[in-house]
Design a protein around this motif. Structure first.
Motif, mmCIF file in Angstrom:
data_model
loop_
_atom_site.group_PDB
_atom_site.id
_atom_site.type_symbol
_atom_site.label_atom_id
_atom_site.label_comp_id
_atom_site.label_asym_id
_atom_site.label_seq_id
_atom_site.Cartn_x
_atom_site.Cartn_y
_atom_site.Cartn_z
ATOM 1 N N PRO A 1 -4.415 2.443 -14.482
ATOM 2 C CA PRO A 1 -4.898 3.025 -13.141
ATOM 3 C C PRO A 1 -3.618 3.584 -12.610
ATOM 4 O O PRO A 1 -2.615 3.037 -12.626
ATOM 5 N N SER A 2 -4.096 4.436 -11.377
ATOM 6 C CA SER A 2 -2.863 4.768 -10.559
ATOM 7 C C SER A 2 -3.332 4.440 -9.126
ATOM 8 O O SER A 2 -4.656 4.466 -9.005
ATOM 9 N N LEU A 3 -2.496 4.027 -8.277
ATOM 10 C CA LEU A 3 -2.821 3.722 -7.022
ATOM 11 C C LEU A 3 -1.601 4.313 -6.076
ATOM 12 O O LEU A 3 -0.352 4.210 -6.457
ATOM 13 N N ARG A 4 -1.911 4.894 -4.991
ATOM 14 C CA ARG A 4 -0.982 5.598 -4.235
ATOM 15 C C ARG A 4 -1.342 5.385 -2.719
ATOM 16 O O ARG A 4 -2.565 5.460 -2.327
ATOM 17 N N LEU A 5 -0.170 4.729 -2.019
ATOM 18 C CA LEU A 5 -0.484 4.471 -0.643
ATOM 19 C C LEU A 5 -0.542 5.930 0.245
ATOM 20 O O LEU A 5 0.300 6.625 0.287
ATOM 21 N N LYS A 6 -1.676 6.216 0.770
ATOM 22 C CA LYS A 6 -1.928 7.368 1.695
ATOM 23 C C LYS A 6 -1.525 7.145 3.116
ATOM 24 O O LYS A 6 -0.834 7.984 3.632
ATOM 25 N N LYS B 1 -8.695 6.542 -15.950
ATOM 26 C CA LYS B 1 -9.368 7.282 -17.034
ATOM 27 C C LYS B 1 -11.053 7.086 -17.345
ATOM 28 O O LYS B 1 -11.928 7.770 -17.451
ATOM 29 N N GLU B 2 -10.956 5.578 -17.507
ATOM 30 C CA GLU B 2 -12.241 4.996 -17.945
ATOM 31 C C GLU B 2 -13.114 4.660 -16.950
ATOM 32 O O GLU B 2 -14.227 4.319 -17.180
ATOM 33 N N GLY B 3 -12.715 4.496 -15.499
ATOM 34 C CA GLY B 3 -13.539 3.995 -14.371
ATOM 35 C C GLY B 3 -13.990 2.684 -14.461
ATOM 36 O O GLY B 3 -14.725 2.432 -13.703
ATOM 37 N N ASP B 4 -13.227 1.838 -15.030
ATOM 38 C CA ASP B 4 -13.497 0.448 -15.293
ATOM 39 C C ASP B 4 -12.768 -0.526 -14.305
ATOM 40 O O ASP B 4 -12.073 -1.415 -14.811
ATOM 41 N N LEU B 5 -13.179 -0.174 -12.995
ATOM 42 C CA LEU B 5 -12.267 -1.127 -12.141
ATOM 43 C C LEU B 5 -13.273 -1.957 -11.460
ATOM 44 O O LEU B 5 -13.911 -1.624 -10.171
ATOM 45 N N SER B 6 -13.522 -2.883 -11.915
ATOM 46 C CA SER B 6 -14.258 -4.098 -11.121
ATOM 47 C C SER B 6 -13.517 -5.318 -10.875
ATOM 48 O O SER B 6 -14.184 -6.176 -10.239
ATOM 49 N N LYS B 7 -12.423 -5.482 -11.122
ATOM 50 C CA LYS B 7 -11.552 -6.489 -10.859
ATOM 51 C C LYS B 7 -10.917 -6.482 -9.496
ATOM 52 O O LYS B 7 -11.146 -5.547 -8.869
ATOM 53 N N ALA B 8 -10.544 -7.712 -8.732
ATOM 54 C CA ALA B 8 -9.983 -7.608 -7.461
ATOM 55 C C ALA B 8 -8.567 -6.874 -7.416
ATOM 56 O O ALA B 8 -7.949 -6.996 -8.240
ATOM 57 N N MET B 9 -8.347 -6.449 -6.067
ATOM 58 C CA MET B 9 -7.286 -5.723 -5.954
ATOM 59 C C MET B 9 -6.109 -6.819 -5.538
ATOM 60 O O MET B 9 -6.276 -7.912 -5.106
ATOM 61 N N GLY B 10 -5.030 -6.870 -6.256
ATOM 62 C CA GLY B 10 -3.977 -7.452 -5.887
ATOM 63 C C GLY B 10 -3.208 -7.157 -4.648
ATOM 64 O O GLY B 10 -2.869 -6.114 -4.509
ATOM 65 N N ILE B 11 -2.948 -8.188 -3.760
ATOM 66 C CA ILE B 11 -2.172 -7.991 -2.463
ATOM 67 C C ILE B 11 -1.135 -9.172 -2.261
ATOM 68 O O ILE B 11 -1.561 -10.366 -2.518
ATOM 69 N N GLU B 12 0.084 -8.720 -2.078
ATOM 70 C CA GLU B 12 1.048 -9.813 -1.635
ATOM 71 C C GLU B 12 1.449 -9.291 -0.298
ATOM 72 O O GLU B 12 1.891 -8.280 -0.121
ATOM 73 N N ALA C 1 7.095 -7.974 7.810
ATOM 74 C CA ALA C 1 6.269 -8.370 6.324
ATOM 75 C C ALA C 1 6.302 -7.096 5.719
ATOM 76 O O ALA C 1 6.074 -5.908 6.185
ATOM 77 N N VAL C 2 6.228 -7.424 4.282
ATOM 78 C CA VAL C 2 6.089 -6.218 3.321
ATOM 79 C C VAL C 2 4.964 -6.469 2.780
ATOM 80 O O VAL C 2 4.615 -7.633 2.234
ATOM 81 N N PHE C 3 3.997 -5.476 2.527
ATOM 82 C CA PHE C 3 2.914 -5.637 1.632
ATOM 83 C C PHE C 3 2.885 -5.103 0.414
ATOM 84 O O PHE C 3 3.370 -3.959 0.546
ATOM 85 N N ARG C 4 2.532 -5.560 -0.755
ATOM 86 C CA ARG C 4 2.528 -5.103 -1.986
ATOM 87 C C ARG C 4 0.936 -4.875 -2.648
ATOM 88 O O ARG C 4 0.537 -6.079 -2.356
ATOM 89 N N PHE C 5 0.498 -3.943 -3.100
ATOM 90 C CA PHE C 5 -0.814 -3.889 -3.494
ATOM 91 C C PHE C 5 -0.707 -3.367 -5.184
ATOM 92 O O PHE C 5 0.023 -2.506 -5.366
ATOM 93 N N TRP C 6 -1.879 -3.321 -5.768
ATOM 94 C CA TRP C 6 -2.078 -3.133 -7.211
ATOM 95 C C TRP C 6 -3.335 -3.354 -7.788
ATOM 96 O O TRP C 6 -3.967 -3.999 -7.054
ATOM 97 N N ILE C 7 -3.699 -2.610 -8.473
ATOM 98 C CA ILE C 7 -5.131 -2.857 -9.330
ATOM 99 C C ILE C 7 -4.925 -3.001 -10.840
ATOM 100 O O ILE C 7 -4.109 -2.325 -11.508
#
Length: 142
Positions: free
Chosen positions: A23-28, A50-61, A116-122
């Motif tokens: 998966p690709s993630l970009r902060l807009k 590519k597969e569209g299989d995104l059902s897990k929670a987003m990670g946030i720190e 604070a710095v916030f970090r995100f991932w999927i």
């Protein structure tokens, strides 16, 4: 429904060969670099998979400048909304964090402002994790 968190996704399915299995993630955008007392923040991301299989929670720190008690990592609460598991999925994701989710804890009872710095991932259902996106420091009044 979680208080203070809204996840909105606009999804499109395209015949794009450049979309990766990882998966690709970009902060807009980020709504502000300053959060007043009892304020909130909005983050807008663009994502693809590519597969569209995104059902897990987003990670946030959240990494606080004041103390460890004001920091957190959450990989459960911020659930990715239901999206169709369509090949070559891309879209826009909106994350709103209200005051509770910003965790403005006063450390040692004296500090009233933090950076604070916030970090995100999927992570997709196959276990592929995007690059981690980090914000610039954000000032939070507490």
């Amino acid at each position: 429904v979680l208080t203070g968190l809204v996840l909105m996704v606009i999804v499109t399915a395209c015949d794009k060969d450049d979309i990766s299995t990882t998966p690709s993630l970009r902060l807009k955008s980020v709504s502000s670099d300053f959060v007043p007392l009892n304020g909130s923040l909005q983050f807008i991301f663009e994502f693809s998979d590519k597969e569209g299989d995104l059902s897990k929670a987003m990670g946030i720190e959240k990494i606080s400048s004041t103390c460890i008690d004001a920091s957190y990592i959450d990989t459960v609460k911020f659930v990715f909304p239901d999206i169709p598991g369509t090949k070559n999925t891309d879209g826009t994701l909106e994350v709103n964090l209200n005051n509770i989710n910003l965790l403005p804890i006063r450390c040692h009872g004296q500090d009233t402002v933090e950076q604070a710095v916030f970090r995100f991932w999927i992570t997709d259902d196959a276990g592929h994790t995007s690059d981690t996106i980090a914000t610039n420091p954000i000032t939070i009044v507490k």
